[in-house]
Design an enzyme around this catalytic site. Structure first.
Site, PDB file in Angstrom:
ATOM      1  N   CYS A   2     -48.539  12.906   2.117  1.00  0.00           N
ATOM      2  CA  CYS A   2     -49.104  13.479   0.904  1.00  0.00           C
ATOM      3  C   CYS A   2     -50.083  12.512   0.243  1.00  0.00           C
ATOM      4  CB  CYS A   2     -47.984  13.808  -0.086  1.00  0.00           C
ATOM      5  SG  CYS A   2     -46.634  14.757   0.637  1.00  0.00           S
ATOM      6  N   LEU A  55     -48.572  17.593   2.250  1.00  0.00           N
ATOM      7  CA  LEU A  55     -48.622  18.024   3.644  1.00  0.00           C
ATOM      8  C   LEU A  55     -47.169  18.247   4.062  1.00  0.00           C
ATOM      9  CD1 LEU A  55     -50.370  18.428   6.245  1.00  0.00           C
ATOM     10  CD2 LEU A  55     -49.855  16.047   6.792  1.00  0.00           C
TER      11      LEU A  55
END
Length: 616
Positions: A2, A55
């Site tokens: 992320c 993500l």
């Protein structure tokens, strides 16, 4: 994997104008949305703002961030980038202490762990991470970074505010924070680049949380706390026991890092490092009735243009084919052509926010984008050379005797194109030597070791703190720019701690480069791959690519208004471009020779323009 960002100021009330500061958090998210295309969120309280892009790798349906937990009337909130590989063990431990979880993601494990152990939770984590925890009860913000520095975390200050972000670009979304560059920053770019001093962000007043450290930000200011560092001690295991222990640590790390709720793949070059990672992963997946996907990288027509040299003795493809047959993987050969290689030079600067490893980095960015079309998680063989002593400078007497970074011993290329007045203003060599000497002085040594072994430790420490960090930065930015999570199981901190104290005659057993790692991997690889002579990441040898670089550099020189023209001398540059290229004399590492010097300067020019950098 992320991206995180945020700000903290105890003299300000952000909730008095929430729309304004939520918009700032949204902007910080959007500028690094590539790191987390699946989800995003923000958090705002009177003195702190947090933002996150996600993500999704674990618990795909839950795990939204920022994540908040309440316990005994106390509220804590986290934004987190990374993976915790011992998540299951920690979760079981916390459940034994009465914690009840709402998700199956590692984010909640860290947050609940903080509620039980406080900041000491970071010492229990095995993984790669950068995270921020906001504790409103204690009126503190904490910024944590993993031990090795796999995940990035930058910060700066503006007035009383501390601003942080996974990538430098996120800092510039905060009102008033502008990209500026002073003489120290120029020394970083021209004297050390594409490396940079650990703890610094090259831009003026931009810093990074050091690996193995965390920051505590309170009403009193901030504290920098070191929670992990290497400790030197005598190695007491026999060679046989050392091989067995190393094998256990390496294979355990690879297996741990296969943790994912989406399919994994590996990068496979046919060298011992990536082959070992691939072999272990393939064996594990085969047990589950699955087949591993692998990728290798090369350049169009390199089979025609390749020139063997001391740094790059052989092409990869024949060795990749051997490993594909041995491990029975679903393999994909990827190639990059000159047009893509040149275009991605500048995309790589966007990813790193700095001039970087030229086409060594731009090609990796291109390949990561191709891999990310079908995969979200990959395991790589990065960092074995720094840990196990694989690079030429671990072995050459001239590198041992040099009073400078051994991967950048020839300083001439760094200065040969710069204007004389620039050289008078910038003490490049003195700056680089001071950075080198600072790290050497920090090296943890053993009094009882002889001068030879002490120097080995210094070389190893330099590699861990500098060269490895440059490659980790390259891997993080190129993969995350593409929405791909790249893991580095050979850089597990337990491996580093153990191998750090193994004497050289074991690491290089019988004079074999990385002999310890090869011996530890014997049960997983065929001998011909296991003892292949080291060959680094590939680069192009196509003369047409160098011609393209020279053409683009001449355009800048003819224009005269390009930012780089204020720094480089036209006559010196023309002379350099008209001279034969020596691919065997890199100015940085093993790959960055003549063509890469031109590419690096083209990147600097783009960087100065794109970021509208103010020279101060």
């Amino acid at each position: 994997m992320c991206g995180i960002a945020g700000f903290c100021d105890y003299s300000w009330n952000y909730t008095a104008t929430p729309d304004k500061w939520t918009k700032v958090l949204d902007d910080m998210n959007q500028i690094q949305k590539h790191r987390g295309p699946d989800d995003d969120g923000t958090y705002l309280d009177p003195h702190c703002g947090l933002s996150h892009v996600r993500l999704s790798i674990l618990d795909l349906s839950n795990g939204h961030q920022p994540m908040t937990r309440k316990q005994n009337g106390r509220t804590v909130t986290i934004v987190y980038n990374g993976e915790i590989y011992n998540m299951k063990e920690l979760r079981n431990e916390l459940e034994g202490k009465g914690i009840r979880f709402q998700t199956t993601c590692d984010t909640e494990v860290i947050l609940a762990g903080y509620q039980i152990y406080g900041v000491d939770i970071v010492k229990k984590l095995n993984g790669i991470f950068a995270f921020a925890i906001r504790d409103t009860y204690k009126k503190k913000l904490f910024l944590f970074r993993d031990r090795v520095g796999v995940k990035p975390l930058f910060y700066t200050t503006y007035g009383n505010a501390l601003i942080f972000s996974s990538e430098i670009k996120g800092l510039f979304e905060f009102p008033g924070v502008k990209p500026r560059l002073d003489k120290e920053g120029l020394c970083e770019v021209f004297g050390l680049g594409p490396a940079k001093t650990y703890g610094k962000g090259v831009f003026k007043d931009v810093m990074e949380v050091l690996p193995g450290h965390y920051l505590e930000i309170g009403e009193y200011g901030r504290k920098d706390i070191c929670y992990w560092q290497l400790i030197s001690k005598p190695h007491e295991d026999s060679f046989e026991d050392t091989v067995e222990k190393t094998g256990e640590l390496v294979t355990a790390s690879i297996r741990r890092q296969m943790l994912s709720d989406v399919p994994i793949c590996t990068f496979l070059s046919g060298g011992v490092d990536s082959s070992l990672v691939t072999a272990v992963c393939s064996k594990e997946l085969n047990r589950m009735g699955k087949r591993l996907t692998t990728y290798s990288f090369d350049f169009t027509d390199n089979n025609i243009n390749f020139k063997a040299n001391a740094f790059q003795p052989s092409e990869d493809r024949p060795w990749v084919e051997k490993m594909v047959a041995f491990a029975d993987t679903d393999h994909h050969f990827l190639e990059c052509n000159n047009v893509e290689l040149y275009k991605y030079l500048f995309d790589a600067v966007d990813a790193r926010d700095l001039p970087c490893m030229a086409d060594v980095e731009s090609s990796m960015l291109y390949f990561c984008k191709e891999v990310a079309r079908n995969n979200k998680v990959t395991l790589t063989g990065e960092c074995a050379d720094e840990i196990f002593g694989g690079y030429p400078w671990f072995h050459k007497k001239e590198c041992f005797d040099a009073d400078i970074f051994p991967w950048s011993m020839d300083f001439t290329p760094r200065t040969m194109l710069l204007k004389d007045d620039v050289l008078r203003e910038l003490p490049l060599e003195d700056y680089a030597r001071a950075a080198y000497e600072k790290t050497v002085k920090e090296t943890p040594l053993l009094d009882e070791e002889n001068a030879y072994e002490r120097r080995r430790r210094e070389i190893s420490y330099l590699n861990l703190k500098w060269f490895m960090q440059t490659l980790l930065d390259r891997m993080d930015r190129t993969s995350m720019k593409s929405g791909l999570e790249a893991r580095v199981p050979l850089a597990d901190h337990e491996i580093i701690e153990y191998v750090w104290n193994v004497p050289w005659n074991m690491k290089c057993h019988n004079g074999i480069v990385k002999g310890l790692l090869r011996a530890a991997g014997k049960k997983y690889l065929p001998d011909e791959v296991l003892y292949r002579r080291k060959s680094p990441y590939p680069k192009t040898y196509d003369p047409a690519y160098e011609k393209l670089l020279r053409c683009e550099m001449r355009k800048l020189l003819e224009d005269g208004n390009a930012p780089i023209c204020t720094l480089i001398d036209q006559n010196k540059t023309e002379h350099f471009m008209n001279s034969p290229t020596d691919y065997g004399r890199p100015f940085y590492g093993q790959l960055m020779a003549g063509p890469q010097l031109l590419a690096y300067y083209l990147q600097i020019n783009y960087w100065l323009l794109k970021y509208k950098i103010e020279l101060v």
